[in-house]
Design an enzyme around this catalytic site. Structure first.
Site, short mmCIF file in Angstrom:
data_model
loop_
_atom_site.label_atom_id
_atom_site.label_comp_id
_atom_site.label_asym_id
_atom_site.label_seq_id
_atom_site.Cartn_x
_atom_site.Cartn_y
_atom_site.Cartn_z
N HIS A 60 -6.22 -4.03 -16.78
CA HIS A 60 -6.18 -3.80 -15.34
C HIS A 60 -4.81 -3.26 -14.89
CE1 HIS A 60 -7.55 -5.54 -11.20
NE2 HIS A 60 -6.85 -4.43 -11.04
N HIS A 62 -2.72 0.16 -12.66
CA HIS A 62 -2.79 1.34 -11.79
C HIS A 62 -1.62 2.25 -12.16
CE1 HIS A 62 -5.74 -0.60 -9.06
NE2 HIS A 62 -5.09 -1.70 -9.37
N PHE A 63 -1.91 3.36 -12.85
CA PHE A 63 -0.84 4.30 -13.20
C PHE A 63 -0.74 5.46 -12.19
CE2 PHE A 63 -0.03 3.26 -18.00
CZ PHE A 63 0.45 2.02 -17.62
N ARG A 64 -1.61 5.44 -11.17
CA ARG A 64 -1.47 6.31 -9.98
C ARG A 64 -1.51 7.80 -10.27
NH1 ARG A 64 -2.36 2.03 -6.80
NH2 ARG A 64 -0.60 0.61 -6.54
N ASN A 94 -8.78 4.30 -8.81
CA ASN A 94 -8.36 4.69 -7.45
C ASN A 94 -7.21 5.69 -7.44
OD1 ASN A 94 -6.57 2.72 -8.36
ND2 ASN A 94 -6.22 1.85 -6.33
N HIS A 178 -13.53 -6.56 -7.90
CA HIS A 178 -12.50 -7.09 -6.99
C HIS A 178 -13.24 -7.92 -5.95
CE1 HIS A 178 -8.61 -6.30 -4.60
NE2 HIS A 178 -9.32 -7.17 -3.92
N ASN A 277 -3.37 -8.10 -3.23
CA ASN A 277 -4.78 -8.47 -3.00
C ASN A 277 -5.45 -8.84 -4.32
OD1 ASN A 277 -4.17 -7.46 -0.46
ND2 ASN A 277 -5.30 -5.56 -0.77
N ASP A 304 -2.77 -6.28 -13.26
CA ASP A 304 -2.95 -5.56 -12.00
C ASP A 304 -1.64 -4.84 -11.62
OD1 ASP A 304 -4.04 -4.53 -9.69
OD2 ASP A 304 -4.06 -6.42 -8.59
N HIS A 308 4.43 0.63 -6.20
CA HIS A 308 4.59 1.28 -4.90
C HIS A 308 6.07 1.61 -4.73
CE1 HIS A 308 0.54 0.46 -3.47
NE2 HIS A 308 0.67 -0.80 -3.80
#
Ligand code: ZN
Length: 421
Positions: A60, A62-64, A94, A178, A277, A304, A308
């Site tokens: 899980h 997020h490498f964006r 996402n 989620h 979240n 997760d 940012h």
């Protein structure tokens, strides 16, 4: 080229192994495992005092990339992963564009070839993560994805979810979920409690997680479709999962290091760096969650990892985005908060962070069996290190500045050294 790693404490749950041995790497694979291997003709790495385990696997992150590369990209994400001892990660969908189609997956997979670690991506379950229309699940399954997920966006439509489970069951792929009921949340990222009250909001109560988890466990049991409950934040939800597991429902679940390390009190010290979240919970919920880690309800530790920019995180707390970094500190936080207090031993730790996730999602790695790819990590469980700067493109971690136990010295992927302290 070959390498003999000498006298490491080798922990490999896939073989029930916890023993001081040598390990030989040749042609990117584990060539031998045993006592006093002949090092002639090989390079030697003296590893006394270090634990040698299969490379960590994070299901899980997020490498964006593509779309939000001001926060992270595949290269910086992989660098942070390797430093944390990870050799394989599953990226969430996402991005911009969202991973909706076979072409989106293939474009990702082509770029993943270049990475020093193993990069996988899920495909979005619903078009653009909007929860209205299912993607072409059958076609997407052919690309070799490990799972479907709308992570970040809870699936409200129960009928649609039931249909998804019936289809994914046939495909033999799980859906990662989620779990926060949006109807019960006015502002996400804050547990309902004193801090939320001070902000004049209700926040995201435990009930929002409990309700979705209950519904989805029930549907998994009823349909036989496999689900992975992501980033479990409350002990109450863990309790529900334990109950459904007893009924042999096809369920697994993840816990993040921040949810087992911090409580909602952290918002006072760290502001938006403790906003994510689902949110951090009360001491009571955290303790119950720890109890379920010790009891074996929890299947994976997943970070997760959610980068940012500081500019975004420095906004007023209600506006700042949710999510924090995780890859570089996960192993240390698990040692500090799970192993040292005696909740689990190192074998269970490696099972939760490598062997079990690799096996469940059918990824490379998670084992040190002879003939397997040489994806491995060497760390000193006793050495402390100071987390002063992240190799990620972002720096949004409440753990920056901390002195942590458990230091990664070497990470190898496909037999190649990809991180060295
Ligand atoms: Zn999520």
């Amino acid at each position: 080229m070959s390498l003999v790693i000498q006298s490491a404490r080798i922990i490999d749950p896939s073989q029930g192994l916890d023993q001081v041995l040598d390990l030989k790497i040749e042609d990117g694979k584990i060539a031998a495992l045993g006592e006093n291997l002949d090092p002639q003709g090989s390079d030697i790495l003296e590893a006394q005092g270090l634990i040698l385990a299969p490379g960590l696997v994070d299901v899980h992150v997020h490498f964006r990339d593509p779309g939000f590369t001001q926060k992270e990209d595949l290269e910086t994400g992989a660098r942070a992963a390797a430093r944390g001892g990870y050799t394989a990660v599953i990226c969430m969908a996402n991005t911009q564009p969202v991973i909706n189609t076979v072409e989106d997956v293939k474009a990702f997979q082509a770029r993943a070839q270049e990475s020093p670690i193993r990069l996988y991506t899920v495909a979005a379950l619903t078009k653009d993560l909007k929860g209205r229309e299912l993607n072409d699940l059958e076609a997407l399954a052919q690309t070799g994805i490990p799972a479907f997920s709308d992570d970040g966006f809870p699936l409200k439509d129960k009928g649609l979810f039931r249909e998804a489970l019936l289809r994914t069951k046939k495909l033999g792929l799980p859906i990662s979920l989620h779990e926060e009921d949006p109807d019960l949340i006015d502002r996400p990222g804050f547990d309902s409690g004193p801090f939320a009250r001070d902000l004049g909001i209700q926040g995201a109560p435990v009930e929002s997680e409990v309700r979705m988890v209950e519904r989805d466990c029930q549907l998994a049991l009823e349909t036989g479709g496999a689900i992975d409950i992501q980033h479990l934040s409350s002990g109450q939800a863990a309790k529900i999962i334990a109950r459904y597991k007893e009924m042999s429902a096809p369920i697994v679940c993840e816990v993040t290091p921040h949810h087992f390390s911090l409580t909602r009190e952290a918002l006072k010290d760290h502001g938006s760096l403790a906003k994510m979240n689902p949110p951090l919970r009360s001491q009571v919920e955290k303790d119950l969650l720890l109890d379920h880690i010790a009891r074996g309800t929890i299947d994976f530790i997943a970070t997760d990892h959610a980068p940012h920019t500081m500019e975004e995180k420095n906004k007023p707390i209600l506006e700042a985005p949710s999510g924090i970094l995780g890859l570089e500190t996960a192993l240390s936080l698990a040692i500090k908060n799970l192993v040292k207090p005696g909740l689990i031993d190192y074998s269970r730790l490696i099972d939760l962070m490598s062997t079990k996730p690799a096996r469940y999602f059918r990824l490379e790695g998670g084992t040190l069996k002879v003939g397997s790819p040489a994806d491995l990590v060497l760390f000193d469980p006793e050495a402390t290190w100071s987390y002063d700067h992240s190799l990620s493109k972002s720096q949004n971690s409440p753990f920056l500045g901390n002195l942590l136990p458990g230091k990664v010295f070497y990470t190898f992927c496909r037999g190649k050294l990809i991180f060295k302290e």
